[in-house]
Write an enzyme that holds these catalytic residues in place. Structure first.
Site, PDB file in Angstrom:
ATOM      1  N   PHE A   1      13.463   5.520  10.500  1.00  0.00           N
ATOM      2  CA  PHE A   1      12.154   4.983  10.112  1.00  0.00           C
ATOM      3  C   PHE A   1      11.204   6.152   9.874  1.00  0.00           C
ATOM      4  O   PHE A   1      10.957   6.954  10.770  1.00  0.00           O
ATOM      5  CB  PHE A   1      11.603   4.018  11.163  1.00  0.00           C
ATOM      6  N   VAL A   2      10.717   6.253   8.637  1.00  0.00           N
ATOM      7  CA  VAL A   2       9.891   7.403   8.260  1.00  0.00           C
ATOM      8  C   VAL A   2       8.449   6.971   7.975  1.00  0.00           C
ATOM      9  O   VAL A   2       8.198   5.819   7.601  1.00  0.00           O
ATOM     10  CB  VAL A   2      10.469   8.130   7.017  1.00  0.00           C
TER      11      VAL A   2
ATOM     12  N   LYS B   1       0.819  -1.201   0.000  1.00  0.00           N
ATOM     13  CA  LYS B   1       0.000   0.000   0.000  1.00  0.00           C
ATOM     14  C   LYS B   1       0.856   1.255   0.000  1.00  0.00           C
ATOM     15  O   LYS B   1       0.397   2.341  -0.339  1.00  0.00           O
ATOM     16  CB  LYS B   1      -0.890   0.013   1.264  1.00  0.00           C
ATOM     17  N   GLY B   2       2.130   1.091   0.377  1.00  0.00           N
ATOM     18  CA  GLY B   2       2.994   2.257   0.597  1.00  0.00           C
ATOM     19  C   GLY B   2       3.160   3.159  -0.609  1.00  0.00           C
ATOM     20  O   GLY B   2       3.287   4.371  -0.474  1.00  0.00           O
TER      21      GLY B   2
ATOM     22  N   ASP C   1       3.852   3.753   6.288  1.00  0.00           N
ATOM     23  CA  ASP C   1       3.170   3.512   7.562  1.00  0.00           C
ATOM     24  C   ASP C   1       4.084   2.951   8.628  1.00  0.00           C
ATOM     25  O   ASP C   1       5.185   2.466   8.349  1.00  0.00           O
ATOM     26  CB  ASP C   1       2.044   2.489   7.346  1.00  0.00           C
TER      27      ASP C   1
ATOM     28  N   GLU D   1       7.362   2.487  -6.165  1.00  0.00           N
ATOM     29  CA  GLU D   1       7.490   2.088  -4.757  1.00  0.00           C
ATOM     30  C   GLU D   1       7.593   3.304  -3.869  1.00  0.00           C
ATOM     31  O   GLU D   1       8.063   4.360  -4.308  1.00  0.00           O
ATOM     32  CB  GLU D   1       8.802   1.319  -4.585  1.00  0.00           C
ATOM     33  N   ASP D   2       7.245   3.157  -2.600  1.00  0.00           N
ATOM     34  CA  ASP D   2       7.424   4.250  -1.644  1.00  0.00           C
ATOM     35  C   ASP D   2       8.895   4.466  -1.305  1.00  0.00           C
ATOM     36  O   ASP D   2       9.399   5.578  -1.336  1.00  0.00           O
ATOM     37  CB  ASP D   2       6.598   3.976  -0.365  1.00  0.00           C
TER      38      ASP D   2
ATOM     39  N   ASP E   1      14.726   0.241   1.005  1.00  0.00           N
ATOM     40  CA  ASP E   1      15.480   0.150   2.258  1.00  0.00           C
ATOM     41  C   ASP E   1      16.568  -0.922   2.078  1.00  0.00           C
ATOM     42  O   ASP E   1      17.647  -0.636   1.574  1.00  0.00           O
ATOM     43  CB  ASP E   1      14.488  -0.179   3.381  1.00  0.00           C
TER      44      ASP E   1
ATOM     45  N   ARG F   1      -0.268   6.729   7.109  1.00  0.00           N
ATOM     46  CA  ARG F   1      -0.136   6.786   5.642  1.00  0.00           C
ATOM     47  C   ARG F   1      -0.704   8.087   5.081  1.00  0.00           C
ATOM     48  O   ARG F   1      -0.307   8.554   4.023  1.00  0.00           O
ATOM     49  CB  ARG F   1      -0.893   5.622   4.989  1.00  0.00           C
TER      50      ARG F   1
ATOM     51  N   LYS G   1      16.903   4.833   0.835  1.00  0.00           N
ATOM     52  CA  LYS G   1      17.781   4.781   2.016  1.00  0.00           C
ATOM     53  C   LYS G   1      19.134   4.280   1.539  1.00  0.00           C
ATOM     54  O   LYS G   1      19.421   3.078   1.590  1.00  0.00           O
ATOM     55  CB  LYS G   1      17.204   3.830   3.073  1.00  0.00           C
TER      56      LYS G   1
HETATM   57  P1  IMP Z   1      13.002  -3.277   1.443  1.00  0.00           P
HETATM   58  O1  IMP Z   1      12.579  -4.584   0.853  1.00  0.00           O
HETATM   59  O2  IMP Z   1      13.780  -3.464   2.741  1.00  0.00           O
HETATM   60  O3  IMP Z   1      13.727  -2.360   0.479  1.00  0.00           O
HETATM   61  O4  IMP Z   1      11.720  -2.513   1.948  1.00  0.00           O
HETATM   62  C1  IMP Z   1      10.686  -2.216   1.141  1.00  0.00           C
HETATM   63  C2  IMP Z   1       9.425  -1.903   1.913  1.00  0.00           C
HETATM   64  O5  IMP Z   1       9.604  -1.789   3.334  1.00  0.00           O
HETATM   65  C3  IMP Z   1       8.955  -0.555   1.493  1.00  0.00           C
HETATM   66  O6  IMP Z   1       8.201  -0.639   0.314  1.00  0.00           O
HETATM   67  C4  IMP Z   1       8.161  -0.095   2.710  1.00  0.00           C
HETATM   68  O7  IMP Z   1       6.837  -0.557   2.625  1.00  0.00           O
HETATM   69  C5  IMP Z   1       8.859  -0.735   3.888  1.00  0.00           C
HETATM   70  N1  IMP Z   1       9.784   0.240   4.541  1.00  0.00           N
HETATM   71  C6  IMP Z   1      11.128   0.284   4.489  1.00  0.00           C
HETATM   72  N2  IMP Z   1      11.612   1.325   5.196  1.00  0.00           N
HETATM   73  C7  IMP Z   1      10.527   1.972   5.709  1.00  0.00           C
HETATM   74  C8  IMP Z   1      10.369   3.158   6.515  1.00  0.00           C
HETATM   75  O8  IMP Z   1      11.317   3.857   6.919  1.00  0.00           O
HETATM   76  N3  IMP Z   1       9.093   3.477   6.804  1.00  0.00           N
HETATM   77  C9  IMP Z   1       8.002   2.779   6.410  1.00  0.00           C
HETATM   78  N4  IMP Z   1       8.112   1.673   5.637  1.00  0.00           N
HETATM   79  C10 IMP Z   1       9.369   1.277   5.295  1.00  0.00           C
END
Ligand code: IMP
Length: 183
Positions: A156-157, A47-48, A163, A103-104, A107, A169, A135
């Site tokens: 963490f944002v 949903k992000g 969310d 994507e939002d 990370d 959100r 990030k």
């Molecule tokens: P990744 O697979 O670790 O790159 O993370 C991807 C997903 O984790 C993102 O699409 C977000 O939904 C969630 N996420 C990662 N960091 C944050 C954050 O700082 N705040 C909120 N959601 C996050």
């Protein structure tokens, strides 16, 4: 685990509504140039990515199709579980299509790398990934999204689609969550 959040759990605003709007419009213009004759499928990762997606597509003036997918790895936690689950697949057949994945945030980069493999297996013609936030210290450079709005530190944002445990959100800005909320 059930989590309760308060309205004032944001420690400070990292990106204002105005900063986000300007940057998203710039990205939309750039994507319009890149995809002028291509009619891409623009897919939000729910949903992000939903809030970013709706602003981004309205800043683009090329022909396009919408799609929505959902993958999950976080649950109610602030770190990825490392296991990606596909919760909602594409509605469109993506073989031979140009895809823009929205994507939002990137990370650890696990979601992005899972999606890239998945999309090439499905024989997409081309794939680019567009994220609002990167990030940059949390993944190797080769997992940077193709295009992103802002590089941010490892905090963490929340807000603008992002969310914590389902909350925040709807905030129009991106803010850093107080660490006490999740520690
Ligand atoms: P990744 O697979 O670790 O790159 O993370 C991807 C997903 O984790 C993102 O699409 C977000 O939904 C969630 N996420 C990662 N960091 C944050 C954050 O700082 N705040 C909120 N959601 C996050």
């Amino acid at each position: 685990m059930s989590v309760t959040c308060e309205k004032n759990d944001v420690e400070y605003v990292l990106l204002t509504e105005d900063q986000i709007k300007k940057r998203v419009e710039e990205m939309g213009r750039k994507l319009s140039e890149m995809y002028e004759d291509k009619c891409p499928i623009v897919a939000a990762v729910l949903k992000g990515g939903s809030v970013f997606f709706t602003d981004l597509v309205r800043s683009m003036d090329c022909l396009m199709f919408f799609d929505f997918i959902s993958v999950s790895s976080y649950g109610n936690d602030v770190k990825s579980s490392g296991q990606i689950i596909m919760r909602k697949d594409f509605d469109n057949d993506i073989a031979g299509k140009d895809l823009i994945i929205v994507e939002d945030i990137v990370d650890s980069g696990l979601t992005l790398s899972y999606l890239k493999d998945f999309l090439y297996e499905r024989k997409a013609k081309s794939v680019i990934t567009v994220a609002l936030l990167n990030k940059y210290n949390c993944h190797p450079k080769d997992l940077n999204p193709t295009m992103y709005g802002f590089d941010i530190e490892d905090n963490f944002v929340v807000g603008y689609g992002l969310d914590y445990a389902g909350y925040y959100r709807n905030l129009p800005y991106v803010g850093v969550l107080r660490p006490e909320v999740y520690s």
